[in-house]
Design a protein around this motif. Structure first.
Motif, PDB file in Angstrom:
ATOM      1  N   HIS A  35       0.848  -1.200   0.000  1.00  0.00           N
ATOM      2  CA  HIS A  35       0.000   0.000   0.000  1.00  0.00           C
ATOM      3  C   HIS A  35       0.880   1.246   0.000  1.00  0.00           C
TER       4      HIS A  35
ATOM      5  N   HIS B 216      -3.358   6.485  -1.747  1.00  0.00           N
ATOM      6  CA  HIS B 216      -4.818   6.348  -1.636  1.00  0.00           C
ATOM      7  C   HIS B 216      -5.460   5.963  -2.966  1.00  0.00           C
TER       8      HIS B 216
ATOM      9  N   LYS C  89     -12.281   1.048   5.025  1.00  0.00           N
ATOM     10  CA  LYS C  89     -12.409   1.660   6.350  1.00  0.00           C
ATOM     11  C   LYS C  89     -13.774   2.319   6.504  1.00  0.00           C
TER      12      LYS C  89
ATOM     13  N   ARG D  37     -12.412  -0.296  12.505  1.00  0.00           N
ATOM     14  CA  ARG D  37     -11.156  -0.738  13.079  1.00  0.00           C
ATOM     15  C   ARG D  37     -11.177  -0.629  14.598  1.00  0.00           C
TER      16      ARG D  37
ATOM     17  N   THR E 287      -2.657   0.189   6.272  1.00  0.00           N
ATOM     18  CA  THR E 287      -2.588   1.605   5.963  1.00  0.00           C
ATOM     19  C   THR E 287      -1.433   1.814   4.995  1.00  0.00           C
TER      20      THR E 287
ATOM     21  N   TYR F 179      -0.945  10.518   1.491  1.00  0.00           N
ATOM     22  CA  TYR F 179      -1.607  11.497   2.339  1.00  0.00           C
ATOM     23  C   TYR F 179      -1.646  12.891   1.721  1.00  0.00           C
TER      24      TYR F 179
ATOM     25  N   ASP G 156      -3.422   3.627  12.927  1.00  0.00           N
ATOM     26  CA  ASP G 156      -4.209   4.295  11.884  1.00  0.00           C
ATOM     27  C   ASP G 156      -4.268   5.763  12.226  1.00  0.00           C
TER      28      ASP G 156
ATOM     29  N   ASP H  59      -7.258  10.424   8.372  1.00  0.00           N
ATOM     30  CA  ASP H  59      -8.403   9.795   7.751  1.00  0.00           C
ATOM     31  C   ASP H  59      -9.578  10.751   7.682  1.00  0.00           C
TER      32      ASP H  59
END
Length: 256
Positions: free
Chosen positions: A51, A54, A76, A99, A128, A170, A246, A251
């Motif tokens: 990962h 996004h 999520k 989560r 993540t 991010y 996380d 988020d």
């Protein structure tokens, strides 16, 4: 390039999204896909990837769709707070994950049931975007392994690289042009045949951790091939490094 035609019904959500998203991805990416023959044409399985951005789920969906499969994600729960987005995600068969709550068990059960129905469940075992300074795969969580051990389904690893150039970790502003090279190398099934699901307790947890270590090793080996580099000898561990499992504040920004 479509390798296999989709055999299962798309449903309204994919029928709406594909004509919009796929042309955009074709215009903004150059695809280096290898090993696609390892994606099962039929039957349930778990696809596991590293990962780095996004935008990863869109790129994985493109890979799977052009190999004749629809993805079912463990998404999520924050993504489901927007009523319209939640309606679309549920229409696309995605599975909300709350989560660190008891509701996460329901997501696991839903994923197991999806695999048993013959679906492809996509899992990012790191949980993540990688916090490794160089975006190497981190220590994984056991969710994908537990699904596989409970169902006996294949676990198909993918090492991918390039998505971070399209949308940096991010951040919200993509860099669409010039088109970015997206490399996705699909490996053969991870052999978990010697690991039993166990009857609960420590034995089950130990089997899930051993399976997870194998899954992350397979992903990391593929990422090494894609990048032409060697990964660190020890994978980044957020718990040992003091990083939060996380970043909830991030988020909330991403889903606002």
């Amino acid at each position: 390039m479509t390798v296999r035609k989709l055999q299962q019904p798309r449903g309204w959500a994919f029928s709406f999204a594909v004509p919009i998203v796929k042309p955009l991805l074709l215009a903004t990416t150059r695809r280096d896909w290898r090993g696609g023959e390892n994606i099962p044409a039929t039957g349930g399985f778990v696809l596991v990837l590293n990962h780095v951005s996004h935008v990863d789920p869109l790129l994985a969906a493109h890979l799977l769709y052009d190999h004749g499969r629809l993805p079912r994600y463990l998404a999520k729960s924050g993504l489901f707070k927007n009523r319209f987005l939640a309606f679309f995600l549920r229409g696309a068969g995605q599975i909300p994950v709350h989560r660190a709550t008891s509701s996460a068990i329901g997501a696991y059960d839903a994923a197991v049931e999806a695999v048993r129905r013959g679906e492809c469940v996509v899992v990012y075992p790191e949980g993540t975007i990688s916090r490794d300074p160089d975006l190497w795969p981190m220590r994984g969580k056991t969710g994908a392994a537990r699904i596989a051990l409970a169902t006996g389904c294949p676990v198909i690893p993918v090492g991918q690289w390039g998505a971070q150039d399209l949308l940096a970790p991010y951040t919200k502003k993509p860099r669409l042009f010039p088109p970015k090279k997206i490399s996705m190398h699909v490996g053969g099934p991870v052999d978990l045949s010697d690991l039993a699901a166990g009857s609960g307790g420590g034995a089950e947890a130990a089997a899930a951790q051993r399976a997870t270590d194998r899954i992350m090793a397979a992903i990391t080996a593929l990422v090494e091939q894609v990048r032409g580099e060697r990964a660190p000898a020890v994978r980044f561990d957020m718990r040992r490094q003091g990083a939060r499992a996380d970043d909830e504040s991030q988020d909330r920004k991403d889903t606002a």
